[in-house]
Design a protein around this motif. Sequence first.
Motif, PDB file in Angstrom:
ATOM      1  N   THR A   1      -7.594  13.014   8.506  1.00  0.00           N
ATOM      2  CA  THR A   1      -6.776  11.912   8.000  1.00  0.00           C
ATOM      3  C   THR A   1      -5.319  12.090   8.386  1.00  0.00           C
ATOM      4  N   LEU A   2      -4.811  13.304   8.214  1.00  0.00           N
ATOM      5  CA  LEU A   2      -3.422  13.570   8.577  1.00  0.00           C
ATOM      6  C   LEU A   2      -3.203  13.445  10.085  1.00  0.00           C
ATOM      7  N   ILE A   3      -4.185  13.860  10.884  1.00  0.00           N
ATOM      8  CA  ILE A   3      -4.063  13.715  12.336  1.00  0.00           C
ATOM      9  C   ILE A   3      -4.010  12.241  12.727  1.00  0.00           C
TER      10      ILE A   3
ATOM     11  N   ALA B   1     -11.913  12.582  -0.506  1.00  0.00           N
ATOM     12  CA  ALA B   1     -11.826  13.937   0.051  1.00  0.00           C
ATOM     13  C   ALA B   1     -10.802  14.796  -0.676  1.00  0.00           C
ATOM     14  N   LYS B   2     -10.228  14.256  -1.769  1.00  0.00           N
ATOM     15  CA  LYS B   2      -9.253  15.010  -2.587  1.00  0.00           C
ATOM     16  C   LYS B   2      -8.095  15.517  -1.740  1.00  0.00           C
TER      17      LYS B   2
ATOM     18  N   LEU C   1       0.831  -1.207   0.000  1.00  0.00           N
ATOM     19  CA  LEU C   1       0.000   0.000   0.000  1.00  0.00           C
ATOM     20  C   LEU C   1       0.869   1.261   0.000  1.00  0.00           C
ATOM     21  N   SER C   2       1.942   1.262   0.773  1.00  0.00           N
ATOM     22  CA  SER C   2       2.851   2.418   0.789  1.00  0.00           C
ATOM     23  C   SER C   2       3.481   2.629  -0.584  1.00  0.00           C
TER      24      SER C   2
ATOM     25  N   SER D   1      -2.301   3.779   5.639  1.00  0.00           N
ATOM     26  CA  SER D   1      -2.224   3.824   4.172  1.00  0.00           C
ATOM     27  C   SER D   1      -3.613   3.733   3.561  1.00  0.00           C
ATOM     28  N   THR D   2      -4.454   2.896   4.160  1.00  0.00           N
ATOM     29  CA  THR D   2      -5.843   2.788   3.677  1.00  0.00           C
ATOM     30  C   THR D   2      -6.575   4.117   3.867  1.00  0.00           C
ATOM     31  N   LEU D   3      -6.320   4.773   5.008  1.00  0.00           N
ATOM     32  CA  LEU D   3      -6.936   6.082   5.249  1.00  0.00           C
ATOM     33  C   LEU D   3      -6.475   7.103   4.211  1.00  0.00           C
ATOM     34  N   TYR D   4      -5.191   7.065   3.867  1.00  0.00           N
ATOM     35  CA  TYR D   4      -4.672   7.993   2.848  1.00  0.00           C
ATOM     36  C   TYR D   4      -5.353   7.756   1.508  1.00  0.00           C
TER      37      TYR D   4
END
Length: 518
Positions: free
Chosen positions: A183-185, A228-229, A18-19, A218-221
Amino acid sequence: MNLEIFTYVVIVCISGVLSSLLAIYAFVKRNVFSGSKLFILMSCFSAIYVFGHAFELSSSSLVEIKFWLKVQYAGLPFITPTCLVLILQFAGLDRFIKPKIMIPVFLVPLITFLMSVTNDFHHLFYRSVYLRPNESVPLADITAGPWYLVHGSYTFATMVLGTFILLWYWIQTRTAYWKQILTLILGQVIPMTASFLYLIGLSPMGMDPVPIVMCLTSTLYFWAIFSAKLFMLAPIARNRIFESMRDGVLVIDEVSRIVDFNQGARGMIEKLKFAAIGEKLDSVWSDWASFDPLPENREIEWCNKGKYYQIRITDVRKKNNEIAGKTIVLSDVTEKKKLEQQLKLLAYTDGLTKAHNRTYFLEKSQQELNRAINKATSLSLFLFDIDFFKKINDGYGHSIGDLALCHIVDLCKSCLAPEYIFARYGGEEFVVCLPDVDLNRAGEMAETIRAEIEANPLETEKGPVPITSSFGVAEVTNEIQTLDALLQEADKALYTSKENGRNRVTLAAHVANFLQLN
């Protein structure tokens, strides 16, 4: 390899895949993917770390395990500082992304990598690396050295700092891009929590859970990128636009307290600092008191230390149309103002003598005439021209004639106070408007100039050139109430001076009675 370890390795490998896919996608979309270089680096470092961990778990000896530990640290130390820089860019804090700041940020990760690679020589990173006893497969444990503690503390510090920056950005902007920020948090908090559990001995089988949870991050990204672009909308977020504006922008509340401002405003208002937020605007900008209150959408001009600014003030309204504050936009119009001044100077200045021209004289004299009539005060003017100017041109040349005109201007300026309006009226003719001066006083002033001109011939290479002038003086009266009429009376008086031998001053009395000096 037992089933439990095998399952763990498979999940770790999925994390690495995924990465890698994230890095590839960011590279393909690099033209529209803000922060693509940083995201590619972060994903590549993550993939190196995760795959290195998978190969460590698959190793059959302590030597192999030590090798793959070194490979992991080619990626692991650099993940969090790269993510921190990505967060700074996302939050519009690009001003901190400078070499003098970034070099220290990446220095500790670089030292960590070098320490891990050379650990066998100094044991400052790991005191020891050893196989766990009574295990069916080779699993390693470590005894941390001093630099391992430095590395761990630094990693946690960068993750905490990144999280706080994101929370600050969320609070500051109240942005609609909350999905990207969240997502970043989570990308910071989830690995940080997993790592903490590992360090205090609460992870399953005592193994590092971070590579596993990176599968989740990675799934969240991926979710944030496609739904969410993530990183595609961020560049148009409020801070990036707000801080990059060339105009200065301030936001104040309904009682003129400073709510926010951008970097442009700081450069225009000297005392405006971050500590001023919450303070009254007039406490840092003394001129504000002269602008407030003003009608909505009013534009005004402000001059500060030789620079000119156009100020636009707009009301900020709530949903119920109540005023919640004001937006103040300051635009630097110095160059425009200077150009206007230059054009105005060209429009109002005689090109040869640099005296004011006829246009300037008529405009300013009309203003003074209106004031004199409204306040019932005196106003006089006199016309004069150079006697026999054609003979100067014919006898000495036009260049000497031009010098004669400039010579007259210099003499007149030395005799007249700044409040009087002096101009070249045309050709060899000049005019002076004298506010608050009556006819007789105007005549005396004209006589002073006449005598000065006569007493100071023009010095040239061909010798002195004598110059004389004839004057006609007129004053505003009940019958003479327009500038045109006043000029006509002065012109009649000037004509009389010429008829009576030139080089003299004639005063125009009412209607046709003329008084003469000399």
